[in-house]
Structures are given as C-alpha cells and as structure tokens.
Design an enzyme around this catalytic site. Structure first.
Site, PDB file in Angstrom:
ATOM      1  N   ASP A 142       7.488  11.009  62.649  1.00 13.11           N
ATOM      2  CA  ASP A 142       6.542   9.885  62.692  1.00 13.11           C
ATOM      3  C   ASP A 142       6.976   8.904  63.764  1.00 13.11           C
ATOM      4  OD1 ASP A 142       4.369   8.157  61.172  1.00 13.11           O
ATOM      5  OD2 ASP A 142       6.087   6.850  61.563  1.00 13.11           O
ATOM      6  N   TYR A 156       6.752   2.006  69.982  1.00 15.71           N
ATOM      7  CA  TYR A 156       8.182   2.132  69.752  1.00 15.71           C
ATOM      8  C   TYR A 156       8.868   2.357  71.100  1.00 15.71           C
ATOM      9  CZ  TYR A 156       7.016   2.888  64.792  1.00 15.71           C
ATOM     10  OH  TYR A 156       6.535   2.771  63.504  1.00 15.71           O
ATOM     11  N   TRP A 178      11.009   5.064  64.775  1.00 14.78           N
ATOM     12  CA  TRP A 178      10.963   3.695  65.290  1.00 14.78           C
ATOM     13  C   TRP A 178      12.280   3.340  65.986  1.00 14.78           C
ATOM     14  CZ3 TRP A 178      10.526  -1.239  61.678  1.00 14.78           C
ATOM     15  CH2 TRP A 178      10.412  -2.393  62.474  1.00 14.78           C
ATOM     16  N   HIS A 187      -2.413   1.518  63.298  1.00 14.00           N
ATOM     17  CA  HIS A 187      -1.091   0.914  63.158  1.00 14.00           C
ATOM     18  C   HIS A 187      -1.181  -0.487  62.563  1.00 14.00           C
ATOM     19  CE1 HIS A 187       3.199   0.721  65.076  1.00 14.00           C
ATOM     20  NE2 HIS A 187       3.191   0.429  63.790  1.00 14.00           N
ATOM     21  N   SER A 214      -1.866   3.337  58.580  1.00 11.80           N
ATOM     22  CA  SER A 214      -0.605   2.717  58.182  1.00 11.80           C
ATOM     23  C   SER A 214      -0.954   1.302  57.761  1.00 11.80           C
ATOM     24  CB  SER A 214       0.393   2.706  59.355  1.00 11.80           C
ATOM     25  OG  SER A 214       1.632   2.165  58.961  1.00 11.80           O
TER      26      SER A 214
END
Length: 329
Positions: A52, A57, A21, A123, A154
């Site tokens: 990941d 991002y 991220w 997400h 997630s």
C-alpha cells in the site's frame, strides 16, 4: 502467511501487507532507498503480496521504489496507491475534477511503471466528497478506461466509511484500526463485511506506540510527523499516534504488554489482535528494515488473542483512550 479475498475483486491478499508511507521518507525523518528495497524484498520473501503506497509519499518516491521491486520479482504482487492529497487546496471539489484526478492516476502509473493500478483509493478526502456521486463516477470511468482495476477509499472517520459503502464500485475501505482505535469494530467492520467490501487497517501500531519501545522521554527527528504533527499542525492529528496523547499512549501500551505471547514482540501481538476481527482483510504496518518486515509478516502466524486479552484491550481503551478519541473519528 494467510491470504484473504479483497472485497469482490477476486484478489487474494496477504493478511499482513506492507505499508509504504515511511519508505517515501517524507514525514518520517528520512529513509534510505537501499534499506527500503531490502525491507520490501524481505516482506515478499515472507509471503506478503500486498503493498500500500500513495502518490504523496515522498512525492512519488515510495511509488517508484515499489515499481522497482515489481520489476525485480516474479511473484504476482498486488499494489494499492492513493490519489487526491496532491490537490492544492485540498477540497472536495478537486476530487470531482475528472482531468485532475486522471492526471494524478497517470502520474502514479508512470511512477509504478504498470499498465493499470490494482487498487486506487481516494486519499482521505473531505467528508463532503463522499456525498458527491460524480466523484465515484470518475472512479468508474478510470476503471472503464483500463487505468484502474478496482477502487476504494481511505477514510479518517467511520461515518465516511459507512457512506462509501453506498457506492457499488467501492471494493475496500482503509481506516485506522488498532488497540487505541476501537470505534471501527462497532459498525464499520460489520457493515463492510455484510457488503462484501474489504477493510484495510492502517496505522496498526499507532505510529509505534504499540511496539512498546517508547517511553515518556522518547524523542523523534524534527522531520518526523511524530514531532511536528502532534497537534495536527500538518494533517489530521489522528494519523499521528492515532490521535492519542503521547504520554498517555505510553502508559496504556505498558499495561498491554502482559498479553504478548512468549517469543513474540508487542508489535506482533498488536497486529495479530487486528487480524482476529471478522471483516478485516489486511493490516498494513510500515517497515524500513529487513527485521521489521520479517517480524510484521510473522505476526500472522501467532495464535489469536484470548477472550481475556480482548477484554484487557477494551478495559485499557476505556480507561485511557476512549474519552479523548472515540467521538472524533
């Protein structure tokens, strides 16, 4: 480095992964691409084989950096990305739109420059999406089409993870789990383990609180979510300091400092604590420097925490954190 099997995929991933991220730059006050690439390479040099990322991002910047590293390394690296947060508005119905979700995946394939995504994760969709079988049917279709090898979710809430376990194609659940977020250990970790579904522990350092490097006067760049999202102004507040009030978190972290082994950092102790829980496959701390990447990887080499240390974490959690956090996620 220790390696653990991810669900029923047959993939062996490093117990400490690389959370990408921050290298996207967005929400963390900016990033330097060359430093990010060096951090990624250092992580791999130290045995990390699991990265990941997500399509949002840095609007694809993180995925493209990961794609560059994939071309520069000979090791078999396993990459997870996420899809869904590009929806505008971000609704459960959007996750049930096959054309839209397929387009998101195809964009990630281009960013990563790969033929198939090792692990695609929804997400953090709205809770309603977990009750829509068509959403998971779309994921099954992406696997059948060869665009995705495996998929998972997630989640923000434990209840969402438990619901996701009902879908046979789900191979992993990514959830916030750290010394300030104990709830997943009660039901989600055991249930996932029973179902042979992997657990990816994100936000393992509570946005840096569990590094022990902050005090009450610490400030952050205005473009850093630790400045602008403390009340959930931009996205779920649980993603920032794990939903813990900053000053409270600083005090709680200070009380945990005594459990750090000699020669280790508090961040390493916090990561090793996570890995001591049965059911956790990998934890995915972020890193923007070579030093951070190396120290994260080396956390896997620490001895497991003692029962006294585990009890200390529970006591600190009960005293400072539980009342404000436990019921929310």
């Amino acid at each position: 480095m220790e390696y653990r099997e991810l669900g029923r995929t047959g993939l062996e991933i490093s117990a400490v992964g690389f959370g990408a991220w921050a290298i996207g730059g967005s929400d963390w006050g900016g990033a330097d691409d060359e430093a990010s690439l060096r951090a990624l390479h250092t992580a791999i040099d130290h045995g990390i084989n699991f990265i990941d990322t997500a399509d949002v991002y840095g609007d694809g910047r993180s995925e493209r950096l990961v794609g560059r590293v994939l071309k520069e390394r000979s090791e078999r690296l396993i990459v997870a990305t996420k899809a869904g947060r590009r929806l505008d508005p971000h609704t459960a119905a959007g996750y049930a739109d096959r054309a839209t979700m397929t387009a998101f995946v195809e964009r990630s394939l281009r960013n990563l420059d790969v033929e198939a995504i090792d692990l695609l994760q929804l997400h953090c969709p709205p809770t309603e999406a977990y009750h829509m079988r068509e959403v998971f049917g779309i994921l099954d279709g992406l696997v059948e089409d060869g665009k995705v090898r495996h998929y998972g979710v997630s989640v923000e809430k434990v209840e969402e993870g438990l619901k996701a376990l009902e879908y046979p194609g789900v191979q992993s659940i990514q959830v916030i789990f750290n010394m300030f977020r104990l709830k997943p250990a009660e039901t989600l970790l055991p249930a996932a383990r029973d179902a042979d579904v992997g657990i990816l522990a994100r936000v393992p350092l509570a946005s840096g609180l569990l590094t022990g490097k902050f005090d009450a006067d610490t400030t952050f760049d205005p473009g850093d979510h630790r400045s602008f999202n403390r009340e959930g102004e931009a996205f779920d507040v649980g993603e920032t300091f794990s939903g813990v009030d900053f000053e409270t978190g600083v005090r709680a972290a200070e009380e945990l400092r005594v459990m750090v082994p000699e020669g280790a950092t508090m961040a390493q102790a916090a990561l090793r604590w996570i890995l001591s829980f049965p059911g956790v496959t990998s934890t995915i701390p972020g890193a923007r420097t070579e030093r951070q990447a190396a120290e994260n990887a080396e956390a896997a080499e620490l001895p497991p925490p003692s029962e006294a240390d585990l009890q200390r974490v529970r006591e600190v959690y009960d005293r400072y954190i539980r009342e404000a956090v436990h019921h929310r996620w």
